[in-house]
Design a protein around this motif. Structure first.
Motif, short mmCIF file in Angstrom:
data_model
loop_
_atom_site.label_atom_id
_atom_site.label_comp_id
_atom_site.label_asym_id
_atom_site.label_seq_id
_atom_site.Cartn_x
_atom_site.Cartn_y
_atom_site.Cartn_z
N ARG A 18 0.84 -1.21 0.00
CA ARG A 18 0.00 0.00 0.00
C ARG A 18 0.87 1.24 0.00
NH1 ARG A 18 -3.66 -2.97 -0.95
NH2 ARG A 18 -3.29 -1.80 -2.83
N ASP A 19 0.27 2.32 -0.51
CA ASP A 19 0.88 3.64 -0.41
C ASP A 19 0.50 4.22 0.95
OD1 ASP A 19 2.13 6.01 -1.91
OD2 ASP A 19 0.27 6.85 -1.11
N ILE A 20 1.49 4.66 1.71
CA ILE A 20 1.25 5.04 3.12
C ILE A 20 1.36 6.56 3.31
CG2 ILE A 20 2.02 4.64 5.51
CD1 ILE A 20 1.00 2.09 4.12
N ARG A 21 0.51 7.07 4.17
CA ARG A 21 0.49 8.52 4.42
C ARG A 21 0.91 8.94 5.81
NH1 ARG A 21 -2.40 8.05 0.10
NH2 ARG A 21 -2.78 9.88 -1.17
N SER A 22 0.85 8.02 6.79
CA SER A 22 1.26 8.48 8.12
C SER A 22 2.33 7.54 8.70
CB SER A 22 0.07 8.59 9.07
OG SER A 22 -0.54 7.35 9.19
N PHE A 23 3.29 8.16 9.35
CA PHE A 23 4.48 7.43 9.78
C PHE A 23 4.78 7.66 11.25
CE2 PHE A 23 4.72 8.17 5.31
CZ PHE A 23 5.22 6.97 4.81
N LEU A 24 5.35 6.61 11.86
CA LEU A 24 5.85 6.74 13.23
C LEU A 24 7.29 7.26 13.16
CD1 LEU A 24 4.68 3.17 14.35
CD2 LEU A 24 3.64 5.35 15.06
N LYS A 25 7.76 7.76 14.28
CA LYS A 25 9.16 8.25 14.31
C LYS A 25 10.16 7.10 14.46
CE LYS A 25 8.64 12.97 14.76
NZ LYS A 25 9.01 13.77 13.65
N THR A 26 9.63 5.88 14.73
CA THR A 26 10.50 4.72 14.94
C THR A 26 11.55 4.61 13.83
OG1 THR A 26 8.48 3.66 15.68
CG2 THR A 26 10.39 2.21 15.38
N PRO A 27 12.84 4.51 14.19
CA PRO A 27 13.86 4.46 13.14
C PRO A 27 13.81 3.17 12.32
CG PRO A 27 14.86 4.46 15.36
CD PRO A 27 13.39 4.50 15.55
N VAL A 28 14.21 3.28 11.08
CA VAL A 28 14.32 2.11 10.20
C VAL A 28 15.80 1.70 10.19
CG1 VAL A 28 14.12 1.32 7.78
CG2 VAL A 28 12.41 2.89 8.74
N PRO A 29 16.10 0.43 10.50
CA PRO A 29 17.51 0.03 10.49
C PRO A 29 18.13 0.28 9.10
CG PRO A 29 16.13 -1.70 11.45
CD PRO A 29 15.21 -0.66 10.90
N GLU A 30 19.38 0.76 9.14
CA GLU A 30 20.07 1.08 7.89
C GLU A 30 20.16 -0.14 6.96
OE1 GLU A 30 24.17 2.55 7.73
OE2 GLU A 30 23.28 4.53 7.99
#
Ligand SMILES: Cc1cc2nc3c(=O)[nH]c(=O)nc-3n(C[C@H](O)[C@H](O)[C@H](O)COP(=O)(O)O)c2cc1C
Length: 220
Positions: A18-30
């Motif tokens: 899906r195309d997403i519009r809202s995000f958490l601040k949780t970091p994404v591992p590099e």
């Protein structure tokens, strides 16, 4: 080549993405971020020209500038949606997404890569952008499989994005992708659940032998 289960997973990922519009601040591992970029880099491309580059943006300062460019464009677009608050809302959410998501990736297309006569691109020059779109789609599918949310933003003036990211004038900023985690990964396209647009009936899009012939003529 692939087991029944593996095949099912491919189709499940395609339909779940899906195309997403809202995000958490949780970091994404590099590591995951680079897996997504790696997936993009394995996309098909006309004449194998691989016209893409990926600019990884994680600083709030640059994200805010990108959000400013999108917000400016949202305001310019709003005259087309004077009587529709939903359109404004949809676009605004994406601007918030640009600020919230831990990463934004600007995917660019270099139409000059591979010289003036890239195999196959001679006939249809837009195939370079099409190739870049294939890379983005690969990335979205890989993100979905990883449980990572991605949102595609394309409302901005390219000149603004070139200025902000110091992109040379011949390079096209094709997309800004917000990347992060989301609380609620939607089950259906948001524009569908909000009654903006429905998925079209596939059978109405298929024709046989020539345009617009909806059934296969078996008598010939
Ligand atoms: C080329 C392209 C550009 C898009 N640009 C935007 C955009 O500027 N803003 C936005 O909110 N969504 C944008 N989207 C996302 C679409 O709105 C979304 O893919 C569509 O509603 C279907 O939902 P789904 O991706 O969840 O299936 C874009 C998608 C594509 C493929």
């Amino acid at each position: 080549m692939f087991s029944k289960e593996e095949k099912e997973v491919v189709h499940r990922v395609i339909k779940t993405r899906r195309d997403i519009r809202s995000f958490l601040k949780t970091p994404v591992p590099e590591k995951i971020l680079f897996q997504l970029i790696e997936a993009a880099h394995h996309a098909p491309s006309v004449g194998f020209m691989q016209p893409w580059n990926f600019i990884i943006i994680s600083s709030d300062k640059v994200k805010k500038k990108l959000a400013w460019a999108a917000e400016k464009e949202r305001r310019a677009l709003s005259i087309h949606y004077e009587n529709d608050d939903r359109a404004e809302k949809f676009l605004s959410l994406k601007i918030e997404g640009l600020k919230e998501a831990p990463y934004t990736i600007c995917v660019t297309c270099d139409p000059t890569r591979g010289g003036s006569h890239v195999l196959g691109r001679n006939s249809i020059p837009e195939t370079d952008i099409m190739s870049t779109a294939c890379a983005i789609q690969n990335m979205m599918l890989a993100a979905c499989a990883e449980g990572v949310a991605m949102g595609w933003v394309s409302f901005y003036k390219k000149a603004d994005i070139r200025d902000i990211l110091n992109i040379p004038p011949h390079i096209d900023p094709v997309a800004l992708l917000s990347i992060g985690y989301t609380e609620n990964y939607p089950k259906a396209p948001i524009l569908e659940t909000e009654n903006w647009e429905k998925r079209r009936n596939l059978s109405g899009l298929i024709s046989y032998e020539t345009w617009g012939v909806p059934t296969l003529n078996t008598e010939e």
